[in-house]
Motif scaffolding. Structure first.
Motif, PDB file in Angstrom:
ATOM      1  N   PRO A   1     -18.914 -17.313 -46.745  1.00  0.00           N
ATOM      2  CA  PRO A   1     -20.194 -17.657 -47.393  1.00  0.00           C
ATOM      3  C   PRO A   1     -21.324 -16.726 -46.950  1.00  0.00           C
ATOM      4  O   PRO A   1     -22.316 -17.174 -46.365  1.00  0.00           O
ATOM      5  CB  PRO A   1     -20.418 -19.104 -46.917  1.00  0.00           C
ATOM      6  N   LEU A   2     -21.155 -15.462 -47.234  1.00  0.00           N
ATOM      7  CA  LEU A   2     -22.132 -14.451 -46.837  1.00  0.00           C
ATOM      8  C   LEU A   2     -22.420 -13.539 -48.017  1.00  0.00           C
ATOM      9  O   LEU A   2     -21.621 -13.441 -48.953  1.00  0.00           O
ATOM     10  CB  LEU A   2     -21.609 -13.608 -45.661  1.00  0.00           C
ATOM     11  N   VAL A   3     -23.562 -12.875 -47.976  1.00  0.00           N
ATOM     12  CA  VAL A   3     -23.928 -11.925 -49.012  1.00  0.00           C
ATOM     13  C   VAL A   3     -24.612 -10.733 -48.351  1.00  0.00           C
ATOM     14  O   VAL A   3     -25.377 -10.895 -47.400  1.00  0.00           O
ATOM     15  CB  VAL A   3     -24.847 -12.579 -50.076  1.00  0.00           C
TER      16      VAL A   3
ATOM     17  N   ALA B   1     -29.320  -5.795 -45.592  1.00  0.00           N
ATOM     18  CA  ALA B   1     -29.342  -7.121 -44.965  1.00  0.00           C
ATOM     19  C   ALA B   1     -28.005  -7.830 -45.104  1.00  0.00           C
ATOM     20  O   ALA B   1     -27.280  -7.661 -46.078  1.00  0.00           O
ATOM     21  CB  ALA B   1     -30.441  -7.982 -45.595  1.00  0.00           C
ATOM     22  N   LEU B   2     -27.710  -8.654 -44.092  1.00  0.00           N
ATOM     23  CA  LEU B   2     -26.575  -9.579 -44.111  1.00  0.00           C
ATOM     24  C   LEU B   2     -27.150 -10.994 -44.059  1.00  0.00           C
ATOM     25  O   LEU B   2     -27.872 -11.334 -43.120  1.00  0.00           O
ATOM     26  CB  LEU B   2     -25.655  -9.331 -42.908  1.00  0.00           C
TER      27      LEU B   2
ATOM     28  N   ALA C   1     -23.937  -8.154 -53.097  1.00  0.00           N
ATOM     29  CA  ALA C   1     -22.505  -8.471 -53.258  1.00  0.00           C
ATOM     30  C   ALA C   1     -22.164  -9.647 -52.351  1.00  0.00           C
ATOM     31  O   ALA C   1     -22.394  -9.595 -51.147  1.00  0.00           O
ATOM     32  CB  ALA C   1     -21.637  -7.258 -52.918  1.00  0.00           C
ATOM     33  N   ARG C   2     -21.620 -10.703 -52.956  1.00  0.00           N
ATOM     34  CA  ARG C   2     -21.170 -11.859 -52.188  1.00  0.00           C
ATOM     35  C   ARG C   2     -19.766 -11.590 -51.655  1.00  0.00           C
ATOM     36  O   ARG C   2     -18.924 -11.041 -52.362  1.00  0.00           O
ATOM     37  CB  ARG C   2     -21.155 -13.111 -53.075  1.00  0.00           C
TER      38      ARG C   2
ATOM     39  N   GLN D   1     -20.702  -2.410 -47.908  1.00  0.00           N
ATOM     40  CA  GLN D   1     -20.993  -3.147 -46.685  1.00  0.00           C
ATOM     41  C   GLN D   1     -20.465  -4.579 -46.732  1.00  0.00           C
ATOM     42  O   GLN D   1     -20.213  -5.176 -45.689  1.00  0.00           O
ATOM     43  CB  GLN D   1     -22.512  -3.144 -46.422  1.00  0.00           C
ATOM     44  N   SER D   2     -20.302  -5.115 -47.937  1.00  0.00           N
ATOM     45  CA  SER D   2     -19.650  -6.432 -48.026  1.00  0.00           C
ATOM     46  C   SER D   2     -18.188  -6.321 -47.616  1.00  0.00           C
ATOM     47  O   SER D   2     -17.636  -7.222 -46.992  1.00  0.00           O
ATOM     48  CB  SER D   2     -19.773  -6.988 -49.450  1.00  0.00           C
ATOM     49  N   ARG D   3     -17.553  -5.195 -47.962  1.00  0.00           N
ATOM     50  CA  ARG D   3     -16.178  -4.971 -47.516  1.00  0.00           C
ATOM     51  C   ARG D   3     -16.125  -4.861 -45.996  1.00  0.00           C
ATOM     52  O   ARG D   3     -15.234  -5.406 -45.350  1.00  0.00           O
ATOM     53  CB  ARG D   3     -15.628  -3.669 -48.124  1.00  0.00           C
TER      54      ARG D   3
END
Length: 517
Positions: free
Chosen positions: A275-277, A212-213, A269-270, A62-64
């Motif tokens: 600047p999100l995780v 969560a984002l 995963a950052r 989901q970070s991708r």
């Protein structure tokens, strides 16, 4: 005393055989209990480990997705900025730019809207069909931010309520500067929170599992399955921010969530670019309940087996122990063979000297990339790189130093900021190759020049270059084509080789693109 004698006689403890049977039965009972406890403990550990892997895999995937979402938005903003007359935004053609913004918005499903504001915060263009009642946004956080800061990168703000539609949106903005560097306005894209809500709903999670984002400052942008009341809540006191992210950009850990005080197994995963995780959390008490329910038949079966073992005696006990030992040895042998097979597979596709992909993996990846290109009609680019004057290096420093040089150059190329779907390979001898799927000639030439600059900047001594710099350099040639023909791989390699040859002729230490790309 009478009862004692009855037990003594019933167990035949007065005989050597009776004492032996009693001893082994007691030992077997204790071993059975210990084995059952160990098995259940291992089963629980495996359930936790699998959940940890699922959590980190979900958070990474989901970070991708989030990275792609915001990257598409950033590219749209930069395209808009390049097309604006920044020295006099008030003169822009409102109709044309409204149409441009609307067209960009249609291409990107995550967008709620696109807007252009002048230096006073007045809306000059919008992708929306109607202009909101309040069309001056000079009071918004992102506007104040860009007015105070002069950098040209994008800014991702906290969730706000759209003045146009009332929807919850994530503002992504970029500064407009005039030719003198002064503040000229803002280009804004708003990403719908519902986009992430809809996307996260595809995943089958339990009631209290979490996805969560978050911003890296601890602000909630969206959390499934919580209501919108938690959006913009600050969780910077969570172990995620106080402990985990301070040590690594991705991983897993267990802690009590600050939102609802439920203990969860988390993966996080950052994002690399923003600047999100992304955080994925699985309800640990629910996992325990499921595991206990699934293990109940094992508990009953283990009890029955222990009872049966007590009744069947020493011979069955010894046979069972032998079978368990054999199974353990077979499992260990199977795991060892699996590990060896995996190692051999990796060795078959890796270059033994540099650790990069070898020629076999290069050919397989190039074939796959060209097949994908034939379907998507997007170009594949190939960069061929060759170390300048390497034979002289080997002759002067020796083959051991030559191998070290090859490894060093391979490490330098490997540190280039490429995408995950690009491949760096050792093509043979002192020659390397980079395959760039979905990449045109300009981008490929940019990567090639980066490689040439990086090797030169490493300043590896080379006293026999015949040039004034006396350091190891490389030459690079690029070629791009769109797959569809049987001889595409040959054409691509010949085109890149030709460009590499041109670079050598023109003086080495440079990157050239084949003009036929």
């Amino acid at each position: 005393m009478k009862i004692h004698k009855q037990i003594y006689g019933a167990l035949a403890l007065n005989s050597s055989l009776g004492r032996s049977i009693t001893f082994f039965m007691c030992a077997l009972l204790l071993a059975g209990v210990a084995t059952s406890s160990w098995t259940l403990s291992r089963s629980w550990d495996r359930a936790v480990e699998e959940t940890e892997r699922s959590a980190i895999n979900l958070s990474v995937s989901q970070s991708r997705q989030a990275e792609d979402t915001f990257l598409q938005t950033e590219l749209a903003l930069r395209d808009i900025r390049r097309s604006l007359p920044v020295d006099n935004i008030s003169t822009l053609d409102r109709g044309r730019f409204d149409g441009l913004l609307a067209e960009l918005r249609e291409r990107l499903p995550q967008l709620h809207g696109l807007f252009i504001y002048d230096a006073q915060g007045n809306m000059k263009a919008t992708a929306l069909s109607r202009i909101p009642v309040v069309s001056n946004n000079s009071d918004r956080e992102y506007f104040l931010y860009h007015r105070r800061n002069g950098h040209s990168g994008i800014h991702i703000g906290h969730v706000i309520s759209s003045r146009s539609t009332g929807e919850l949106v994530i503002p992504v903005s970029i500064r407009l500067s005039d030719s003198a560097g002064g503040f000229a306005g803002v280009v804004l894209a708003t990403i719908r929170v519902d986009y992430f809500r809809h996307f996260y709903s595809y995943f089958e999670l339990e009631n209290r599992d979490l996805l969560a984002l978050l911003s890296v400052d601890g602000t909630v942008l969206y959390v499934r399955p919580f209501s919108d009341d938690v959006i913009n809540r600050n969780l910077s006191g969570s172990p995620l921010f106080t402990r985990e992210l301070a040590r690594k950009d991705r991983g897993n850990a267990t802690w009590v969530a600050a939102l609802d005080h439920v203990e969860r197994i988390f993966g996080f995963a950052r994002l690399e670019r923003y600047p999100l995780v992304v955080v994925a959390g699985y309800d640990k008490p629910a996992l325990w309940a499921r595991w206990l329910k699934d293990s109940l038949p094992d508990l009953v079966l283990n009890g029955m087996l222990l009872l049966g073992t007590l009744l069947m005696g020493t011979i069955v006990f010894r046979q069972v122990r032998m079978n368990v030992r054999n199974q353990t040895e077979l499992a260990a042998l199977r795991d060892e063979l699996t590990s060896i097979n995996h190692t051999l597979q990796l060795m078959a596709l890796a270059d033994g000297l540099t650790g990069l992909a070898n020629r076999r993996q290069f050919d397989l990846f190039l074939s796959q990339s060209l097949k994908a290109s034939a379907i998507s009609q997007k170009p594949v680019s190939l960069i061929m790189l060759d170390i300048d004057f390497f034979k002289r290096y080997n002759d002067f420093y020796g083959h051991v130093a030559g191998d070290t040089c090859l490894r060093t150059v391979g490490e330098i190329i490997q540190k280039l900021k490429l995408r995950n779907n690009d491949l760096i390979a050792r093509y043979g001898g002192e020659e390397f190759a980079i395959i760039l799927p979905d990449t045109g000639p300009e981008a490929a030439l940019f990567v090639a020049r980066q490689a040439v600059t990086a090797v030169r900047s490493a300043k590896i001594p080379h006293a026999r270059t015949g040039t004034t710099h006396h350091v190891v350099t490389i030459s690079a040639g690029c070629y791009s084509l769109t797959g569809g023909a049987d001889d595409d791989a040959v054409r691509l390699k010949e085109g890149a080789d030709k460009a590499l040859y041109m670079a050598k002729i023109q003086g080495r230490d440079r990157a050239l693109a084949n003009p036929e790309s």
